[in-house]
Design a protein around this motif. Structure first.
Motif, PDB file in Angstrom:
ATOM      1  N   ILE A  31       0.818  -1.224   0.000  1.00 28.09           N
ATOM      2  CA  ILE A  31       0.000   0.000   0.000  1.00 28.09           C
ATOM      3  C   ILE A  31       0.848   1.269   0.000  1.00 28.09           C
ATOM      4  N   LEU A  32       2.179   1.109   0.045  1.00 32.86           N
ATOM      5  CA  LEU A  32       3.049   2.283   0.059  1.00 32.86           C
ATOM      6  C   LEU A  32       3.419   2.715  -1.354  1.00 32.86           C
ATOM      7  N   MET A  33       3.448   4.039  -1.549  1.00 36.01           N
ATOM      8  CA  MET A  33       3.904   4.589  -2.826  1.00 36.01           C
ATOM      9  C   MET A  33       5.409   4.837  -2.724  1.00 36.01           C
ATOM     10  N   GLU A  34       6.013   5.230  -3.821  1.00 43.25           N
ATOM     11  CA  GLU A  34       7.464   5.441  -3.834  1.00 43.25           C
ATOM     12  C   GLU A  34       7.907   6.528  -2.867  1.00 43.25           C
ATOM     13  N   ASN A  35       7.037   7.502  -2.571  1.00 42.64           N
ATOM     14  CA  ASN A  35       7.400   8.588  -1.658  1.00 42.64           C
ATOM     15  C   ASN A  35       7.095   8.225  -0.194  1.00 42.64           C
ATOM     16  N   ARG A  37       4.356   7.333   1.160  1.00 46.61           N
ATOM     17  CA  ARG A  37       3.008   7.706   1.603  1.00 46.61           C
ATOM     18  C   ARG A  37       2.067   6.552   1.307  1.00 46.61           C
ATOM     19  N   ILE A  38       0.946   6.520   2.037  1.00 48.77           N
ATOM     20  CA  ILE A  38      -0.025   5.445   1.853  1.00 48.77           C
ATOM     21  C   ILE A  38      -0.917   5.749   0.666  1.00 48.77           C
ATOM     22  N   ASN A  39      -1.062   4.783  -0.224  1.00 53.30           N
ATOM     23  CA  ASN A  39      -1.948   4.905  -1.378  1.00 53.30           C
ATOM     24  C   ASN A  39      -3.354   4.542  -0.908  1.00 53.30           C
ATOM     25  N   LEU A  40      -4.219   5.549  -0.707  1.00 61.90           N
ATOM     26  CA  LEU A  40      -5.559   5.323  -0.165  1.00 61.90           C
ATOM     27  C   LEU A  40      -6.442   4.510  -1.092  1.00 61.90           C
ATOM     28  N   GLU A  41      -6.206   4.581  -2.389  1.00 62.22           N
ATOM     29  CA  GLU A  41      -7.011   3.799  -3.331  1.00 62.22           C
ATOM     30  C   GLU A  41      -6.696   2.308  -3.220  1.00 62.22           C
ATOM     31  N   THR A  42      -5.469   1.975  -2.854  1.00 59.54           N
ATOM     32  CA  THR A  42      -5.091   0.578  -2.635  1.00 59.54           C
ATOM     33  C   THR A  42      -5.481   0.132  -1.231  1.00 59.54           C
TER      34      THR A  42
END
Length: 66
Positions: A31-35, A37-42
């Motif tokens: 669920i983590l993006m490269e930056n 941060r949490i990807n809320l859509e995932t």
């Protein structure tokens, strides 16, 4: 727990707000993006409401901060 505050001295239903400190957190890497941060859509979090009620996030939008 760091602090707790009673709202309206238990009148009109009142409430207690509890402020805590997170010691450890486990997050699934999927669920983590490269930056980092949490990807809320995932993630698709669920909110706890009153009683036995819950809610899901609907449309996600952003407003730029000034």
């Amino acid at each position: 727990m760091v602090h707790h505050y009673f709202i309206e001295n238990h009148q009109n239903g009142g409430a207690c707000i509890i402020i805590g400190k997170i010691i450890t957190m486990h997050i699934d890497d999927s669920i983590l993006m490269e930056n980092h941060r949490i990807n809320l859509e995932t993630y698709k979090p669920v909110a706890r409401l009153a009683g036995s009620n819950y809610s899901k996030i609907g449309e996600i939008f952003s407003i730029k901060r000034q």
